[in-house]
Design a protein around this motif. Sequence first.
Motif, PDB file in Angstrom:
ATOM      1  N   LEU A 211     -21.620  -9.813   6.252  1.00 18.85           N
ATOM      2  CA  LEU A 211     -22.025  -8.667   7.063  1.00 18.85           C
ATOM      3  C   LEU A 211     -20.803  -7.866   7.514  1.00 18.85           C
ATOM      4  CD1 LEU A 211     -24.369  -7.175   8.468  1.00 18.85           C
ATOM      5  CD2 LEU A 211     -24.027  -8.690  10.431  1.00 18.85           C
ATOM      6  N   LEU A 212     -19.767  -8.569   8.004  1.00 13.77           N
ATOM      7  CA  LEU A 212     -18.551  -7.892   8.446  1.00 13.77           C
ATOM      8  C   LEU A 212     -17.820  -7.238   7.270  1.00 13.77           C
ATOM      9  CD1 LEU A 212     -17.142 -10.446  11.051  1.00 13.77           C
ATOM     10  CD2 LEU A 212     -18.253  -8.252  11.500  1.00 13.77           C
ATOM     11  N   THR A 213     -17.842  -7.902   6.108  1.00  4.83           N
ATOM     12  CA  THR A 213     -17.216  -7.321   4.923  1.00  4.83           C
ATOM     13  C   THR A 213     -17.901  -6.022   4.525  1.00  4.83           C
ATOM     14  OG1 THR A 213     -16.452  -9.458   4.071  1.00  4.83           O
ATOM     15  CG2 THR A 213     -16.738  -7.687   2.464  1.00  4.83           C
ATOM     16  N   GLY A 214     -19.235  -6.032   4.539  1.00 10.33           N
ATOM     17  CA  GLY A 214     -19.976  -4.814   4.224  1.00 10.33           C
ATOM     18  C   GLY A 214     -19.641  -3.685   5.174  1.00 10.33           C
ATOM     19  N   ALA A 215     -19.549  -3.988   6.455  1.00 11.40           N
ATOM     20  CA  ALA A 215     -19.204  -2.965   7.447  1.00 11.40           C
ATOM     21  C   ALA A 215     -17.787  -2.448   7.219  1.00 11.40           C
ATOM     22  CB  ALA A 215     -19.345  -3.550   8.850  1.00 11.40           C
ATOM     23  N   ALA A 216     -16.874  -3.360   6.870  1.00  8.51           N
ATOM     24  CA  ALA A 216     -15.485  -2.959   6.629  1.00  8.51           C
ATOM     25  C   ALA A 216     -15.383  -2.036   5.417  1.00  8.51           C
ATOM     26  CB  ALA A 216     -14.621  -4.195   6.419  1.00  8.51           C
ATOM     27  N   LEU A 217     -16.103  -2.364   4.351  1.00  6.37           N
ATOM     28  CA  LEU A 217     -16.091  -1.518   3.151  1.00  6.37           C
ATOM     29  C   LEU A 217     -16.660  -0.139   3.451  1.00  6.37           C
ATOM     30  CD1 LEU A 217     -17.309  -4.127   0.486  1.00  6.37           C
ATOM     31  CD2 LEU A 217     -14.967  -3.404   0.947  1.00  6.37           C
ATOM     32  N   LEU A 218     -17.713  -0.097   4.257  1.00  3.92           N
ATOM     33  CA  LEU A 218     -18.329   1.183   4.610  1.00  3.92           C
ATOM     34  C   LEU A 218     -17.387   2.056   5.429  1.00  3.92           C
ATOM     35  CD1 LEU A 218     -22.001   0.110   5.427  1.00  3.92           C
ATOM     36  CD2 LEU A 218     -21.200   1.435   3.456  1.00  3.92           C
ATOM     37  N   LEU A 219     -16.576   1.436   6.268  1.00  2.00           N
ATOM     38  CA  LEU A 219     -15.609   2.210   7.046  1.00  2.00           C
ATOM     39  C   LEU A 219     -14.634   2.947   6.131  1.00  2.00           C
ATOM     40  CD1 LEU A 219     -14.722  -0.128  10.053  1.00  2.00           C
ATOM     41  CD2 LEU A 219     -15.965   2.035  10.137  1.00  2.00           C
ATOM     42  N   ASN A 220     -14.179   2.268   5.082  1.00  2.60           N
ATOM     43  CA  ASN A 220     -13.274   2.919   4.139  1.00  2.60           C
ATOM     44  C   ASN A 220     -13.981   4.029   3.374  1.00  2.60           C
ATOM     45  OD1 ASN A 220     -10.703   1.761   4.470  1.00  2.60           O
ATOM     46  ND2 ASN A 220     -11.331  -0.090   3.402  1.00  2.60           N
ATOM     47  N   VAL A 221     -15.223   3.763   2.974  1.00  6.80           N
ATOM     48  CA  VAL A 221     -15.991   4.782   2.269  1.00  6.80           C
ATOM     49  C   VAL A 221     -16.180   6.010   3.159  1.00  6.80           C
ATOM     50  CG1 VAL A 221     -18.252   5.327   1.262  1.00  6.80           C
ATOM     51  CG2 VAL A 221     -17.167   3.124   0.778  1.00  6.80           C
ATOM     52  N   ALA A 222     -16.348   5.778   4.451  1.00 12.54           N
ATOM     53  CA  ALA A 222     -16.548   6.879   5.399  1.00 12.54           C
ATOM     54  C   ALA A 222     -15.258   7.628   5.717  1.00 12.54           C
ATOM     55  CB  ALA A 222     -17.162   6.342   6.691  1.00 12.54           C
ATOM     56  N   GLY A 223     -14.138   7.163   5.179  1.00 14.44           N
ATOM     57  CA  GLY A 223     -12.876   7.863   5.387  1.00 14.44           C
ATOM     58  C   GLY A 223     -12.015   7.312   6.492  1.00 14.44           C
ATOM     59  N   VAL A 224     -12.436   6.244   7.140  1.00 17.61           N
ATOM     60  CA  VAL A 224     -11.609   5.609   8.171  1.00 17.61           C
ATOM     61  C   VAL A 224     -10.478   4.842   7.487  1.00 17.61           C
ATOM     62  CG1 VAL A 224     -11.580   3.964  10.071  1.00 17.61           C
ATOM     63  CG2 VAL A 224     -13.589   5.416   9.704  1.00 17.61           C
ATOM     64  N   ALA A 225      -9.263   4.988   7.971  1.00 15.85           N
ATOM     65  CA  ALA A 225      -8.110   4.312   7.368  1.00 15.85           C
ATOM     66  C   ALA A 225      -8.106   2.838   7.754  1.00 15.85           C
ATOM     67  CB  ALA A 225      -6.829   4.996   7.801  1.00 15.85           C
ATOM     68  N   ASN A 226      -9.084   2.113   7.250  1.00 16.94           N
ATOM     69  CA  ASN A 226      -9.249   0.696   7.579  1.00 16.94           C
ATOM     70  C   ASN A 226      -8.472  -0.162   6.581  1.00 16.94           C
ATOM     71  OD1 ASN A 226     -10.302  -1.536   8.963  1.00 16.94           O
ATOM     72  ND2 ASN A 226     -12.054  -1.697   7.578  1.00 16.94           N
ATOM     73  N   THR A 227      -7.174   0.103   6.470  1.00 20.17           N
ATOM     74  CA  THR A 227      -6.346  -0.574   5.474  1.00 20.17           C
ATOM     75  C   THR A 227      -5.009  -0.975   6.076  1.00 20.17           C
ATOM     76  OG1 THR A 227      -5.396   1.512   4.694  1.00 20.17           O
ATOM     77  CG2 THR A 227      -7.372   0.724   3.567  1.00 20.17           C
ATOM     78  N   PHE A 228      -4.381  -1.943   5.407  1.00 12.37           N
ATOM     79  CA  PHE A 228      -3.006  -2.330   5.716  1.00 12.37           C
ATOM     80  C   PHE A 228      -2.072  -1.770   4.652  1.00 12.37           C
ATOM     81  CE2 PHE A 228      -5.058  -5.989   7.930  1.00 12.37           C
ATOM     82  CZ  PHE A 228      -4.398  -5.898   9.151  1.00 12.37           C
ATOM     83  N   ASP A 229      -0.950  -1.216   5.060  1.00 13.49           N
ATOM     84  CA  ASP A 229       0.195  -1.023   4.167  1.00 13.49           C
ATOM     85  C   ASP A 229       1.369  -1.622   4.919  1.00 13.49           C
ATOM     86  OD1 ASP A 229       2.223  -0.316   2.501  1.00 13.49           O
ATOM     87  OD2 ASP A 229       1.520   1.728   2.160  1.00 13.49           O
ATOM     88  N   LEU A 230       1.511  -2.931   4.788  1.00 11.48           N
ATOM     89  CA  LEU A 230       2.436  -3.667   5.646  1.00 11.48           C
ATOM     90  C   LEU A 230       3.868  -3.195   5.481  1.00 11.48           C
ATOM     91  CD1 LEU A 230       0.988  -7.296   5.316  1.00 11.48           C
ATOM     92  CD2 LEU A 230       0.587  -5.614   7.116  1.00 11.48           C
TER      93      LEU A 230
END
Length: 340
Positions: A211-230
């Motif tokens: 469930l959390l993974t699905g929500a996280a993927l949707l955030l990226n699809v929606a354009g939220v910068a939900n990513t790491f570039d360490l």
Amino acid sequence: MIPIRAPMPTPVPPLHRRQPALDVLKGIGIVAVVVGHISFNRALVAQIFMFHMPLFFLVGGALHDPATPQRAYLLAKARSLLLPYGCFLLILWPLELLLAVPDHSAGGRWTWTLLGAPLLFGGQRLTGFASVFWFVTCYFLTQQLVHLLLRRSRLPVCAAVGGLMLVLAWLLPELALPWGAQVVLVSAPLYLIGYAARQVDLARWLPVSVLLTGAALLLNVAGVANTFDLKAGQFGVPVVTLASALAVVAVLAVLAARIHASVAGRVLAALGGASMTIMFLHQLVQLTMAKQLGVMAAAPRVLAALLLCYLAHVLISSSPLASRLLLGRRPRAPATGVAP
């Protein structure tokens, strides 16, 4: 009448004892790293950058054993990480410069600014063939810090230190230190989470993780910068991106445990066992194909990078000297003819 007892559930082995599954998980991680550096699909790359580097720190924490004395641990990890790092860097960074600045047009600056400083400071100064080398020094520093914490403090204290480090990372995103040391502010908490969660039965939490993974993927699809570039100091949305990475890795860990005996699982496990060599060499392969051979399509570069780097790992492993220098392995003791 004798009561019939329900069968006892089969205990799930702790994560750190499921080595085949962890090898598969590392294989998934290294494939994601290679695809993330080559793919032109920005949406796919965004999803990959959400979890691919945190995965390796989480797995490292799951495998960590704090029983080793600090000095012995330091020497062992210097041999297994820093020695290959130095050897590969001395080979690949001058080669990168010869291809990038073939006429030495920078004059005297070529020696220090382009060669000496990156070799000494590493981290963000390394690009091209050596662009991912920051991970190795950061991983080394992370292990040393966490090992010291675990040997001297209880887990709640370690958790408090990890939480403070995350806050500092989110407050100081532009910080740049030698060897990529600034990333330790995020990587050490991830490593500690991996250590603390190694006894957790992730399969029991799979519905929540999915469930959390699905929500996280949707955030990226929606354009939220939900990513790491360490490496670049981009740590995503505070708390949210961290939770997203944990959820994705938890799902992948359960998947790895379920497929480890399949053909795909064995292939991924083989790649996982060679993950550090692939980490060192895949940019050399794929960038050479693109810049020198004109192969721009992503798929052949991904396949060639994985295959050729794996073959290089096998070849290096066959030589005692090469495996010592480039894989950081101990030399084998000569046979004495005496049974152990």
